[in-house]
Design a protein around this motif. Sequence first.
Motif, PDB file in Angstrom:
ATOM      1  N   ASP A  42      -5.039  -1.200 -18.237  1.00 36.97           N
ATOM      2  CA  ASP A  42      -4.966   0.109 -18.019  1.00 36.97           C
ATOM      3  C   ASP A  42      -6.191   0.378 -16.856  1.00 36.97           C
ATOM      4  OD1 ASP A  42      -4.526   1.448 -21.338  1.00 36.97           O
ATOM      5  OD2 ASP A  42      -3.216   0.833 -19.638  1.00 36.97           O
ATOM      6  N   TYR A  43      -7.144  -0.480 -16.856  1.00 40.75           N
ATOM      7  CA  TYR A  43      -8.215  -0.229 -15.970  1.00 40.75           C
ATOM      8  C   TYR A  43      -7.667  -0.529 -14.576  1.00 40.75           C
ATOM      9  CZ  TYR A  43     -12.418  -0.688 -13.073  1.00 40.75           C
ATOM     10  OH  TYR A  43     -13.305  -0.532 -11.980  1.00 40.75           O
ATOM     11  N   LYS A  44      -7.127  -1.574 -14.659  1.00 42.49           N
ATOM     12  CA  LYS A  44      -6.436  -2.293 -13.300  1.00 42.49           C
ATOM     13  C   LYS A  44      -5.467  -1.360 -12.639  1.00 42.49           C
ATOM     14  CE  LYS A  44      -7.253  -7.152 -14.707  1.00 42.49           C
ATOM     15  NZ  LYS A  44      -6.728  -8.041 -15.392  1.00 42.49           N
ATOM     16  N   LYS A  45      -4.556  -0.619 -13.571  1.00 42.49           N
ATOM     17  CA  LYS A  45      -3.588   0.475 -13.046  1.00 42.49           C
ATOM     18  C   LYS A  45      -4.436   1.546 -12.538  1.00 42.49           C
ATOM     19  CE  LYS A  45       0.169  -0.644 -16.192  1.00 42.49           C
ATOM     20  NZ  LYS A  45       0.392  -0.272 -17.630  1.00 42.49           N
ATOM     21  N   GLN A  46      -5.528   1.939 -12.991  1.00 40.09           N
ATOM     22  CA  GLN A  46      -6.313   3.216 -12.531  1.00 40.09           C
ATOM     23  C   GLN A  46      -6.844   2.753 -11.091  1.00 40.09           C
ATOM     24  OE1 GLN A  46      -7.139   6.224 -13.528  1.00 40.09           O
ATOM     25  NE2 GLN A  46      -5.908   6.266 -15.386  1.00 40.09           N
ATOM     26  N   LEU A  47      -7.347   1.632 -11.188  1.00 35.30           N
ATOM     27  CA  LEU A  47      -8.035   1.163  -9.927  1.00 35.30           C
ATOM     28  C   LEU A  47      -7.155   0.944  -8.735  1.00 35.30           C
ATOM     29  CD1 LEU A  47     -10.634  -0.035  -8.733  1.00 35.30           C
ATOM     30  CD2 LEU A  47     -10.078  -2.433  -9.735  1.00 35.30           C
ATOM     31  N   GLN A  48      -5.901   0.442  -9.202  1.00 34.43           N
ATOM     32  CA  GLN A  48      -4.851   0.239  -8.114  1.00 34.43           C
ATOM     33  C   GLN A  48      -4.495   1.169  -7.291  1.00 34.43           C
ATOM     34  OE1 GLN A  48      -1.081  -1.511  -9.393  1.00 34.43           O
ATOM     35  NE2 GLN A  48      -0.884  -2.812  -7.300  1.00 34.43           N
ATOM     36  N   LEU A  97     -13.141   3.505  -4.944  1.00 33.74           N
ATOM     37  CA  LEU A  97     -14.144   3.507  -6.209  1.00 33.74           C
ATOM     38  C   LEU A  97     -15.546   3.898  -5.872  1.00 33.74           C
ATOM     39  CD1 LEU A  97     -14.419   1.639  -9.038  1.00 33.74           C
ATOM     40  CD2 LEU A  97     -15.993   0.252  -7.618  1.00 33.74           C
ATOM     41  N   TRP A  98     -16.231   4.606  -6.825  1.00 33.53           N
ATOM     42  CA  TRP A  98     -17.437   4.934  -6.535  1.00 33.53           C
ATOM     43  C   TRP A  98     -18.431   4.359  -7.510  1.00 33.53           C
ATOM     44  CZ3 TRP A  98     -19.904  10.230  -8.476  1.00 33.53           C
ATOM     45  CH2 TRP A  98     -21.036  10.542  -7.673  1.00 33.53           C
ATOM     46  N   HIS A  99     -19.476   3.701  -6.795  1.00 36.33           N
ATOM     47  CA  HIS A  99     -20.688   3.118  -7.502  1.00 36.33           C
ATOM     48  C   HIS A  99     -21.790   4.078  -7.362  1.00 36.33           C
ATOM     49  CE1 HIS A  99     -23.418   0.538  -9.498  1.00 36.33           C
ATOM     50  NE2 HIS A  99     -23.848   0.165  -8.536  1.00 36.33           N
ATOM     51  N   ALA A 100     -22.409   4.751  -8.323  1.00 38.78           N
ATOM     52  CA  ALA A 100     -23.322   5.629  -8.212  1.00 38.78           C
ATOM     53  C   ALA A 100     -24.813   5.397  -8.707  1.00 38.78           C
ATOM     54  CB  ALA A 100     -22.946   7.124  -8.520  1.00 38.78           C
ATOM     55  N   MET A 149       0.692  -1.226  -0.070  1.00 39.88           N
ATOM     56  CA  MET A 149      -0.268   0.091   0.081  1.00 39.88           C
ATOM     57  C   MET A 149       0.829   1.291  -0.040  1.00 39.88           C
ATOM     58  SD  MET A 149      -3.414   0.213   2.170  1.00 39.88           S
ATOM     59  CE  MET A 149      -2.931   0.846   3.590  1.00 39.88           C
ATOM     60  N   THR A 150       0.801   2.097  -0.769  1.00 40.26           N
ATOM     61  CA  THR A 150       1.353   3.204  -0.888  1.00 40.26           C
ATOM     62  C   THR A 150       0.917   4.093   0.148  1.00 40.26           C
ATOM     63  OG1 THR A 150       0.056   4.202  -2.682  1.00 40.26           O
ATOM     64  CG2 THR A 150       2.087   2.960  -3.127  1.00 40.26           C
ATOM     65  N   SER A 151       1.453   5.343   0.206  1.00 38.41           N
ATOM     66  CA  SER A 151       0.801   6.134   1.318  1.00 38.41           C
ATOM     67  C   SER A 151      -0.435   6.934   0.803  1.00 38.41           C
ATOM     68  CB  SER A 151       1.905   7.310   1.383  1.00 38.41           C
ATOM     69  OG  SER A 151       2.016   8.261   0.336  1.00 38.41           O
ATOM     70  N   VAL A 152      -1.198   6.870   1.581  1.00 36.84           N
ATOM     71  CA  VAL A 152      -2.534   7.472   1.523  1.00 36.84           C
ATOM     72  C   VAL A 152      -2.542   8.664   0.738  1.00 36.84           C
ATOM     73  CG1 VAL A 152      -4.663   8.620   2.440  1.00 36.84           C
ATOM     74  CG2 VAL A 152      -3.738   6.540   3.451  1.00 36.84           C
ATOM     75  N   ALA A 167     -12.272  -3.762  -7.238  1.00 36.25           N
ATOM     76  CA  ALA A 167     -11.572  -2.842  -6.136  1.00 36.25           C
ATOM     77  C   ALA A 167     -11.011  -3.336  -4.928  1.00 36.25           C
ATOM     78  CB  ALA A 167     -12.515  -1.867  -5.948  1.00 36.25           C
ATOM     79  N   ALA A 168     -11.787  -4.384  -4.391  1.00 38.98           N
ATOM     80  CA  ALA A 168     -11.453  -4.845  -3.177  1.00 38.98           C
ATOM     81  C   ALA A 168     -10.172  -5.777  -3.288  1.00 38.98           C
ATOM     82  CB  ALA A 168     -12.534  -5.729  -2.494  1.00 38.98           C
ATOM     83  N   TYR A 169     -10.147  -6.383  -4.592  1.00 39.31           N
ATOM     84  CA  TYR A 169      -8.805  -7.242  -4.825  1.00 39.31           C
ATOM     85  C   TYR A 169      -7.745  -6.159  -4.772  1.00 39.31           C
ATOM     86  CZ  TYR A 169     -10.425 -11.842  -5.838  1.00 39.31           C
ATOM     87  OH  TYR A 169     -11.014 -13.133  -5.695  1.00 39.31           O
ATOM     88  N   CYS A 170      -7.869  -4.895  -5.395  1.00 37.66           N
ATOM     89  CA  CYS A 170      -6.649  -4.259  -5.276  1.00 37.66           C
ATOM     90  C   CYS A 170      -6.688  -3.342  -3.850  1.00 37.66           C
ATOM     91  CB  CYS A 170      -7.076  -3.162  -6.434  1.00 37.66           C
ATOM     92  SG  CYS A 170      -6.951  -3.962  -7.896  1.00 37.66           S
TER      93      CYS A 170
END
Lengths: 538, 764
Positions: B656-662, B667-670, B569-572, B683-686
Amino acid sequence: MKKYGIYLAYPPGVRLHSEGLGRLLVEFLKGAEKRTDIRFVIACPSWMRDDLMSLFKESGVNVNHLDFLSPKGVPVILRMNLAFQAYVRNKKSPPRKYKLFNVIHKLDDILSNYTVNKVVSSNNYLMFILLIPLLVLLALFKGFKKIGSKLTSLIRGIVGMPFRTVCRSKIVAWFTVLLKNPKDESIVLQWYKKMEVSEVRRLQYKINGSNAVVAWYCPTAFWPHFNKITVPSLMCVPDVVLADFPIGFSPVGGQRCLDAFREVEQGIEGGQYFVTYSRDVKWRTLVDRFHVRPGKVSVVHHGANKLDELIFVKGSPDNNVATDAICKGLFKGALLKAVDSPYAHFFVGSDIKFIFYASQFRPNKNIITLLKAYEYLLRKQYIGYKLILTGHPSVLPEIKCVIAEHRLENDVLCLHGLSEKELAACYYLADLAVNPSLSEGGCPFTFTEALSVDTPVVMARIPVTEEIITDSEIQHEMLFDPYDWRNMADRIEWALDNRDALLAKQKILYDKLSLRTWRNVVDEHINILDRISRINNE
Amino acid sequence: MTKKVHRVLWLLNHTTLRKFEVEQFKLIGINEFFCPKSFPYDEGNLSASVDASLDSTLSIPLDELSILNQQNWYDSPSDDAWRIANQYFDIAIIGFFPQQIAATAKNFDGAIVLRVFGLAKGFSYTQILMDELGPYFIEKLSRLGERFWFGAGYEHLKDEEDGLLKQRNCFLPVGLKGEPEPSLWSGADKRIFFVCPGIETSPYSKSIYEKFTKDFSSFDFQIGGVQPVHVKAPNILGFVDEGTHERNMREMRVMYYDSSEPHYIHYHPFEAIRVGMPLVFMAGGLLDRCGGVGLPGRCKTIKEAQKKIKRILNDDLKLIEQIRTSQMTLLAPMDVKKCETPWRKSINRILGELKIAKTTQNYKPNKVRIAVIVPLAFRGGSLRGAKLMAQAIDAGSQQAGEDVEVIFAHLSDEECYPEEEFFDLPVSIQRRSYQWRTIEKEEAIRAMAYAGINQPNVIEKQYIVPDDGVKQFMDCDLWVIISDRLDVPLLPIKPYVCMVYDYLQRYTLALPHYTNVQYIATAHKAERVFVTTQFTQQDAIQYAGLPSKKVCKLPMLAPEISNLETTPMTSVSARSIYFLWTTNLALHKNHKNAFKALQIYYEGLDGKIQCRISGVGTKGMLKSDFPHLMPIKKIVANSKPLKKNMKVVGELSNSDYKKQLQNCAFLWHAGEVDNGTFSVIEAAYCGVPALSSDYPAMREIDTQFGLNLSWMDSSNPKLMAVQLKMMEQELVLVRERVPSLKKLKEQSIDKLALNYWQAVKGCL
């Protein structure tokens, strides 16, 4: 033994089997059967006699306990019209000419098959030659058949055209309406009215000529001529809902409805004594609106309307399972009566859960508010239940519009014309019954009907209901503000989530209410009739 | 060598029939019987009862007998019960109860005799079976080969059938146990005895009753027969005990039998004849076949029946005696001894062919082949879901040790489905492209006939079939259609299963009625419907009207992001630059409220985290002409902070999606109500938390995967914005609640695959 009269004056064509009043009358008379000190006399027009007898026989009313008073002989023009309608209904077999065509076609098939089989199986020239006459015969037959068919079409065209022109003419159209549904033709409607007036005159002549009956009872306010009876008379006024919803009812029924209202007004104005099903109708409608003296009005609450005997199974190894099976079968039949639904057939054989409101569609029934509440529950609270109604959407087009605009055709089903058993099955299978009605003559039957088959109810908080459901805790749980769709939705949702607990509480109240039988109702009516007959004598 | 003991599962409960048939079996030398100890309420079971005494005939262990006794043999007995049945019993006699037929055909390895006694004119057992159990059921029965029999109670019943039932006809005549005792009759009670059970429970019985009471209104009569619901009419006997019934039979003056059904007859006229009660009956019915033509009790018209009955009630002793004497011939075909020969012949044939069937080596069947068909040009999550389905069936069949081939079928559209789209599909799954082929009604009829589907229900003007250019997937045993969204009916030439993800049209999506009806019909015609949430399961039952037995809820599958390194985990702060809103242009994605919420978040709540928008079609979101997207243009145009803080990244490749996600904060699901999105699982996997709209399907996903999602009310933009701010402020806390990889892997495809295979296998 005292004799009391029951006055009925429905017009021709009304079948009491399908009228609420018919069912009430049956319950009333069955309640009276055990009274050995009184006897009822039924006065009715000549055309009602057979229908009444049929209703009583089917419902198990013992006609030996009744007397009948009605003019002899049904009016001739009515007899002719009924005979014609019966003839049209019963005409089943196709006209002779179609039978002839069928015979010719069959003969053609037989001859063709035989000839072709013989020809293709002949394996020597001699046999083939011997078959030639048969082939010729077949060809001739087919030729004549073709010519005959063309000739028939030609004749139909030549002769039929003027016939069709005539048929399309206004005169023929007028005749068709006249014969099939005379009341839809305005001139004939006038004749009908005059016929009714004449019949009522004959009936009243008989009534007034008979000294046996000490007091008369009329179960509805539609017949002001009831007041012409010279003996003490008691008129039942269930409600005058047009007076409560003048704008709502103004587009319904046209002039005929206004005329009926005028007759009710006349009936009340000229009435001697009255009985209502609730204190609310007594005070708010008769006393306040129509200025009737309070002392002239008695109140007799309904008896319990139970449906369990129509569907509950007894004597089976598992009565609950058997009742379920029967009700599911009846429900399938009910689903086929869905109006304007392209989806209803999908639910035959399924396990849908639903909320149920059994009522005709009328402006006072508050259907639009119910639909608002339901849509909210379905689409925001995700309750998943369907809503089943029993009215016909075309009666109030705004209901049809709301259903269509909000895409509720799949989830809101209008099952119209249900039999009593189908109605009972719907109540039984429903998870919840609801009654949002803003105005009724007495406590809605919904309560006892639903609970008689173990289905809980939520209802609008209206005075007639509060007269019967007096416990404040139960009121809080089962009554909602009929003007507030959110409150209605909350109550429905709560009831669905707490179904068993609500049912348990309501069953206690129901058990008390169901002690009030139709015998009690009859006794109270008889007490009133007795009282008014003695007042008159004094 | 000891003779094999044959045992019979007699899976009916008709009292009189049981007495006769047990007697017949005993005459043939079969003495062991099992009968069900319960039966459902059914119009056909009004004469039913339970007889536990036959248990004493069985020489099977008592504990296993006890298991058999606990079952509902009219529905679906347990696997254990079938194991016992197969171990000890050779013959199963079943009634015409569709669920019982289906369960026995599927589970019983012995001879199955479908016992039939005739239907009303115009109906056939073949058609009813197809209507009740689907058009492919006859084919399933035909696969039973010599083990299946159409056990007709009357010889002519086969003539009303086609195909399999006619071919497998086996005549087992109906009879009546007990010797005639006409001297018992006295006729002292001068009334007509008319048997009509179920008056208030069967519309058919009601119409018979009404006709009888109308035709004989001037006669005295008693109505016999069980009345499950009370009948409000006089002269209705209802249920009576055996003693009373026998007394009625002895003492009532005459029985009237009204039926002129040519293929069906009741027992009670024969019971009356047996005790000597005169029987007056209408011509044209099955009694004519039994020798009734010409008998004095036979009547061609109601008037004739009325006259004869009047004479009987008025002590016309001559007529009474004529009828009583002559009618005894009607009992002859029912005589136990007379029935013995055809019974022996048929049972021997059944046992003989069973022996052959058991010893014959079956031709080794082809490998089972399942086609998973994507019917539309699905991309994104929908395509991923379809691939997961195929993987699950493939993996599940392998885990079960079954020899199965899974074909993944997609539309042949190279733009929509480039090769790289399928790199993640296992090599064991074959891929096939296809096009939908439309065929007209006449062509459809021929295709069905060629496929051996008898009496096809071809009623539509047009059908579609998936055409792979080879064999149109006719090489497959089952089609799994991913979705019910077929605008034209699918040709019913192969059994198929529908995977239904949602019924959005119940909530947000407006569909034309014709289209909606078509979608619902597609699901109805499927063998089973699979769903992945209880919410959709409820809609399938409530909205689509599917019987609950038809709807199978399977656990939701989610893709595993396993090829990503699990970077620490990188810094917040490094990850707080943006949150990812995955969406598309569909109506239910709630764009208007989402953009309003973003506006409030940035303008009113000083939101600090950028919003990146990804998904199919999102690049064109702000330029789209869709009515539901028009409001968002205005919202964006009027809000500088919003414009500044949002970035549309559009549709991304998987990597690319996975990189964005990681790298995102959350993640926002609206979206509004649907079947849920597994973007929150990815998202949870990441290790990324998610803020989700609160609706039932998302709650189910949250529960199944243990995601600890944060929630918001998607109908209220203000509350949505508040929750966005909450995520920003409590990011560290929220991150800690994300489940571990180990926990997520408990819901991996491998763990769930067997569920999918067993559900599919149940349809084969």
